[in-house]
Design a protein around this motif. Structure first.
Motif, PDB file in Angstrom:
ATOM      1  N   THR A  80      19.360  -0.218   3.838  1.00 48.63           N
ATOM      2  CA  THR A  80      18.358  -0.174   2.773  1.00 48.63           C
ATOM      3  C   THR A  80      18.170   1.278   2.316  1.00 48.63           C
ATOM      4  OG1 THR A  80      16.448   0.256   4.202  1.00 48.63           O
ATOM      5  CG2 THR A  80      17.108  -2.063   3.912  1.00 48.63           C
ATOM      6  N   GLY A  81      17.270   1.459   1.366  1.00 47.75           N
ATOM      7  CA  GLY A  81      16.906   2.804   0.928  1.00 47.75           C
ATOM      8  C   GLY A  81      15.939   3.482   1.871  1.00 47.75           C
ATOM      9  N   ALA A  82      15.452   2.759   2.868  1.00 52.60           N
ATOM     10  CA  ALA A  82      14.559   3.241   3.930  1.00 52.60           C
ATOM     11  C   ALA A  82      13.083   3.033   3.609  1.00 52.60           C
ATOM     12  CB  ALA A  82      14.876   4.666   4.336  1.00 52.60           C
ATOM     13  N   SER A  83      12.205   3.885   4.133  1.00 54.90           N
ATOM     14  CA  SER A  83      10.796   3.582   4.400  1.00 54.90           C
ATOM     15  C   SER A  83      10.023   2.861   3.304  1.00 54.90           C
ATOM     16  CB  SER A  83      10.056   4.865   4.775  1.00 54.90           C
ATOM     17  OG  SER A  83      10.561   5.399   5.976  1.00 54.90           O
ATOM     18  N   VAL A  84       9.892   3.444   2.111  1.00 51.85           N
ATOM     19  CA  VAL A  84       9.064   2.825   1.075  1.00 51.85           C
ATOM     20  C   VAL A  84       9.631   1.465   0.695  1.00 51.85           C
ATOM     21  CG1 VAL A  84       8.183   3.020  -1.270  1.00 51.85           C
ATOM     22  CG2 VAL A  84       8.260   5.045   0.193  1.00 51.85           C
ATOM     23  N   GLN A  85      10.919   1.414   0.421  1.00 49.97           N
ATOM     24  CA  GLN A  85      11.565   0.141   0.097  1.00 49.97           C
ATOM     25  C   GLN A  85      11.407  -0.852   1.247  1.00 49.97           C
ATOM     26  OE1 GLN A  85      15.794   0.337  -0.772  1.00 49.97           O
ATOM     27  NE2 GLN A  85      16.041  -1.848  -0.393  1.00 49.97           N
ATOM     28  N   ASN A  86      11.555  -0.377   2.473  1.00 52.81           N
ATOM     29  CA  ASN A  86      11.442  -1.267   3.632  1.00 52.81           C
ATOM     30  C   ASN A  86      10.086  -1.951   3.683  1.00 52.81           C
ATOM     31  OD1 ASN A  86      13.991  -0.484   4.380  1.00 52.81           O
ATOM     32  ND2 ASN A  86      13.376   0.583   6.243  1.00 52.81           N
ATOM     33  N   VAL A  87       9.025  -1.162   3.494  1.00 53.71           N
ATOM     34  CA  VAL A  87       7.678  -1.738   3.546  1.00 53.71           C
ATOM     35  C   VAL A  87       7.480  -2.728   2.403  1.00 53.71           C
ATOM     36  CG1 VAL A  87       5.212  -1.249   3.384  1.00 53.71           C
ATOM     37  CG2 VAL A  87       6.686   0.245   4.737  1.00 53.71           C
ATOM     38  N   GLN A  88       7.908  -2.363   1.220  1.00 54.08           N
ATOM     39  CA  GLN A  88       7.735  -3.253   0.066  1.00 54.08           C
ATOM     40  C   GLN A  88       8.460  -4.574   0.279  1.00 54.08           C
ATOM     41  OE1 GLN A  88       9.157  -0.639  -3.047  1.00 54.08           O
ATOM     42  NE2 GLN A  88       7.107   0.106  -3.523  1.00 54.08           N
ATOM     43  N   GLN A  89       9.700  -4.518   0.777  1.00 57.73           N
ATOM     44  CA  GLN A  89      10.469  -5.747   0.951  1.00 57.73           C
ATOM     45  C   GLN A  89      10.072  -6.507   2.209  1.00 57.73           C
ATOM     46  OE1 GLN A  89      14.585  -3.941  -0.256  1.00 57.73           O
ATOM     47  NE2 GLN A  89      14.506  -6.050  -0.994  1.00 57.73           N
ATOM     48  N   LEU A  90       9.522  -5.807   3.192  1.00 57.86           N
ATOM     49  CA  LEU A  90       8.948  -6.481   4.359  1.00 57.86           C
ATOM     50  C   LEU A  90       7.794  -7.369   3.911  1.00 57.86           C
ATOM     51  CD1 LEU A  90       8.633  -6.726   7.536  1.00 57.86           C
ATOM     52  CD2 LEU A  90       6.985  -4.839   7.320  1.00 57.86           C
ATOM     53  N   VAL A  91       6.873  -6.795   3.147  1.00 64.53           N
ATOM     54  CA  VAL A  91       5.700  -7.540   2.674  1.00 64.53           C
ATOM     55  C   VAL A  91       6.118  -8.668   1.738  1.00 64.53           C
ATOM     56  CG1 VAL A  91       3.569  -7.356   1.329  1.00 64.53           C
ATOM     57  CG2 VAL A  91       4.150  -5.588   2.997  1.00 64.53           C
ATOM     58  N   ALA A  92       7.180  -8.443   0.968  1.00 66.65           N
ATOM     59  CA  ALA A  92       7.670  -9.473   0.051  1.00 66.65           C
ATOM     60  C   ALA A  92       8.354 -10.628   0.769  1.00 66.65           C
ATOM     61  CB  ALA A  92       8.634  -8.858  -0.957  1.00 66.65           C
ATOM     62  N   GLY A  93       8.657 -10.458   2.042  1.00 65.14           N
ATOM     63  CA  GLY A  93       9.290 -11.517   2.814  1.00 65.14           C
ATOM     64  C   GLY A  93      10.799 -11.447   2.870  1.00 65.14           C
ATOM     65  N   ASP A  94      11.379 -10.351   2.362  1.00 68.45           N
ATOM     66  CA  ASP A  94      12.829 -10.218   2.397  1.00 68.45           C
ATOM     67  C   ASP A  94      13.339  -9.861   3.786  1.00 68.45           C
ATOM     68  OD1 ASP A  94      13.041 -10.718  -0.342  1.00 68.45           O
ATOM     69  OD2 ASP A  94      12.763  -8.610  -0.851  1.00 68.45           O
ATOM     70  N   TYR A  95      12.497  -9.172   4.569  1.00 68.96           N
ATOM     71  CA  TYR A  95      12.845  -8.770   5.931  1.00 68.96           C
ATOM     72  C   TYR A  95      11.698  -9.126   6.860  1.00 68.96           C
ATOM     73  CZ  TYR A  95      16.369  -6.058   3.443  1.00 68.96           C
ATOM     74  OH  TYR A  95      17.405  -5.687   2.621  1.00 68.96           O
ATOM     75  N   ASP A  96      11.999  -9.162   8.161  1.00 67.47           N
ATOM     76  CA  ASP A  96      10.993  -9.530   9.156  1.00 67.47           C
ATOM     77  C   ASP A  96      10.480  -8.345   9.953  1.00 67.47           C
ATOM     78  OD1 ASP A  96      11.219 -12.584   8.965  1.00 67.47           O
ATOM     79  OD2 ASP A  96      13.299 -11.986   9.268  1.00 67.47           O
ATOM     80  N   ILE A  97      11.338  -7.344  10.147  1.00 68.82           N
ATOM     81  CA  ILE A  97      10.997  -6.120  10.863  1.00 68.82           C
ATOM     82  C   ILE A  97      11.504  -4.965  10.017  1.00 68.82           C
ATOM     83  CG2 ILE A  97      11.375  -4.755  12.969  1.00 68.82           C
ATOM     84  CD1 ILE A  97      11.892  -7.343  14.475  1.00 68.82           C
ATOM     85  N   ALA A  98      10.794  -3.847  10.028  1.00 69.68           N
ATOM     86  CA  ALA A  98      11.211  -2.710   9.213  1.00 69.68           C
ATOM     87  C   ALA A  98      10.949  -1.390   9.926  1.00 69.68           C
ATOM     88  CB  ALA A  98      10.487  -2.717   7.868  1.00 69.68           C
ATOM     89  N   PHE A  99      11.898  -0.486   9.815  1.00 69.59           N
ATOM     90  CA  PHE A  99      11.698   0.891  10.243  1.00 69.59           C
ATOM     91  C   PHE A  99      10.946   1.627   9.137  1.00 69.59           C
ATOM     92  CE2 PHE A  99      14.997  -0.387  13.045  1.00 69.59           C
ATOM     93  CZ  PHE A  99      15.073   0.525  14.105  1.00 69.59           C
ATOM     94  N   SER A 100      10.040   2.520   9.531  1.00 66.27           N
ATOM     95  CA  SER A 100       9.325   3.314   8.530  1.00 66.27           C
ATOM     96  C   SER A 100       8.806   4.598   9.147  1.00 66.27           C
ATOM     97  CB  SER A 100       8.140   2.531   7.966  1.00 66.27           C
ATOM     98  OG  SER A 100       7.387   3.331   7.067  1.00 66.27           O
ATOM     99  N   LEU A 101       8.804   5.650   8.330  1.00 67.88           N
ATOM    100  CA  LEU A 101       8.097   6.856   8.718  1.00 67.88           C
ATOM    101  C   LEU A 101       6.601   6.570   8.752  1.00 67.88           C
ATOM    102  CD1 LEU A 101      10.119   9.391   6.615  1.00 67.88           C
ATOM    103  CD2 LEU A 101       9.670   9.650   9.046  1.00 67.88           C
ATOM    104  N   ALA A 102       5.894   7.242   9.655  1.00 64.53           N
ATOM    105  CA  ALA A 102       4.462   6.993   9.812  1.00 64.53           C
ATOM    106  C   ALA A 102       3.667   7.392   8.580  1.00 64.53           C
ATOM    107  CB  ALA A 102       3.941   7.733  11.039  1.00 64.53           C
ATOM    108  N   ASP A 103       4.113   8.433   7.850  1.00 62.17           N
ATOM    109  CA  ASP A 103       3.363   8.811   6.654  1.00 62.17           C
ATOM    110  C   ASP A 103       3.458   7.750   5.572  1.00 62.17           C
ATOM    111  OD1 ASP A 103       6.055   9.417   6.251  1.00 62.17           O
ATOM    112  OD2 ASP A 103       5.685  11.298   5.199  1.00 62.17           O
ATOM    113  N   THR A 104       4.648   7.152   5.423  1.00 58.91           N
ATOM    114  CA  THR A 104       4.810   6.056   4.459  1.00 58.91           C
ATOM    115  C   THR A 104       3.955   4.859   4.870  1.00 58.91           C
ATOM    116  OG1 THR A 104       7.072   6.732   3.926  1.00 58.91           O
ATOM    117  CG2 THR A 104       6.474   4.457   3.431  1.00 58.91           C
ATOM    118  N   ALA A 105       3.974   4.519   6.154  1.00 54.91           N
ATOM    119  CA  ALA A 105       3.193   3.381   6.646  1.00 54.91           C
ATOM    120  C   ALA A 105       1.699   3.618   6.453  1.00 54.91           C
ATOM    121  CB  ALA A 105       3.513   3.124   8.120  1.00 54.91           C
TER     122      ALA A 105
END
Length: 325
Positions: free
Chosen positions: A78-103
């Motif tokens: 993926t493109g990493a943190s911001v995209q990961n959180v957005q697509q996690l919440v959208a239901g595209d993924y179940d677990i996501a890596f993220s930097l703590a500042d993004t989270a």
């Protein structure tokens, strides 16, 4: 054993190379709420740029889950943190890596998540990311402020690297959109640009070592140099207290000396409706099978149980609390 596990991880990553989207929204739903035994099904893990540490450790985690539970886990680039959180919440993924500042931005509903607090929980704090700022020695850049007018890779769009790169540039008194020729490139394209001279510098937030930076420093040697960005730490801490001082050991990239830098913890995230039993089982695996993850990448040695619950302002998932309790 290392080669065997690495090969298995490669298979897991290849299997998800075409997006690795979430397959079964009810994975683990059959496990009892008070249980710490994962249910059955499939889940997907959002990682980061190919070859980056998220990508490598995420592939290893997928293999660990698949080998030790009834869940078939796969990982995706993926493109990493911001995209990961957005697509996690959208239901595209179940677990996501993220930097703590993004989270932290996500749960507060600020910056990239303006006005929309994200319903996420943490399984654990994991290893830290080191902000690695590298410039060509002939670029005339000796500080972030010197990046004015220069061609700088600020990372993939919607990545944690892009977030911290823009904050560093702003902290140095520059406008990322006007004062810097920002190139929103993934890591592989970034390294190519540094080698062929189409870039003057890069910002990368990742674990140590990052393979592509090892390649860059090995091939270009004294033609590139790392910057000490710690003079910008205090302005960044005013934005988010998760930023801290750290150091890139000289041995990491065969440098002449250690490089002071800014570090950010990483979190492993899920939605707040993630099955409790799965959360408990996977959190336990992080620590019970940490040695397997270390064989995939040495950054995993910094996945420490005594720091696992330090995820504020992101709350721990109830299953993770159970595992760490």
């Amino acid at each position: 054993m290392r080669k065997t596990l690495a090969a298995l991880v490669a298979v897991a990553l290849v299997a998800t190379g075409c997006g690795g989207k979430r397959v079964d929204p009810n994975a683990g739903a059959g496990a009892g709420g008070a249980s710490c035994e994962a249910g059955e099904g499939r889940l997907t893990i959002a990682t980061g740029n190919a070859g980056g540490v998220y990508y490598v450790v995420g592939g290893g985690l997928a293999q660990v889950i698949s080998n030790n539970t009834k869940i078939r886990a796969t990982s995706a680039e993926t493109g990493a943190s911001v995209q990961n959180v957005q697509q996690l919440v959208a239901g595209d993924y179940d677990i996501a890596f993220s930097l703590a500042d993004t989270a932290a931005d996500a749960v507060a509903g600020k910056d990239s998540f303006a006005g929309k607090p994200q319903k996420i929980k943490a399984l654990s704090r994991i290893y830290p990311n080191y902000t690695q700022v590298v410039v060509r020695a002939d670029s005339g850049i000796n500080s972030v402020a010197d990046m004015r007018g220069k061609r700088i890779s600020t990372g993939s769009p919607k990545s944690g690297t892009e977030l911290i790169a823009n904050r560093l540039i702003q902290a140095a008194g520059l406008d990322p959109a006007k004062d810097v020729q920002a190139q929103r490139l993934d890591l592989n394209k970034t390294i190519d640009g540094m080698k062929d001279g189409t870039l003057d510098g890069l910002v990368w937030s990742g674990g140590l070592p990052t393979a592509q930076l090892t390649d860059l420093t090995t091939s270009m040697r004294e033609r590139v140099k790392f910057l000490d960005i710690t003079p910008l730490l205090e302005p960044l801490k005013k934005i988010n207290p998760v930023y801290d001082a750290g150091s890139i050991p000289a041995a990491t990239y065969k440098l002449a000396k250690d490089v002071p830098t800014i570090v950010v913890p990483n979190l492993l995230l899920v939605r707040d409706d993630f099955p409790t039993a799965n959360a408990c089982a996977i959190t336990k695996l992080l620590f019970d099978k940490r040695a397997d993850l270390e064989k995939v990448h040495p950054a995993a040695k910094d996945i420490l149980r005594d720091k696992a619950s330090a995820t504020a302002p992101v709350e721990l998932h109830p299953g993770a609390k159970q595992a760490l309790g």
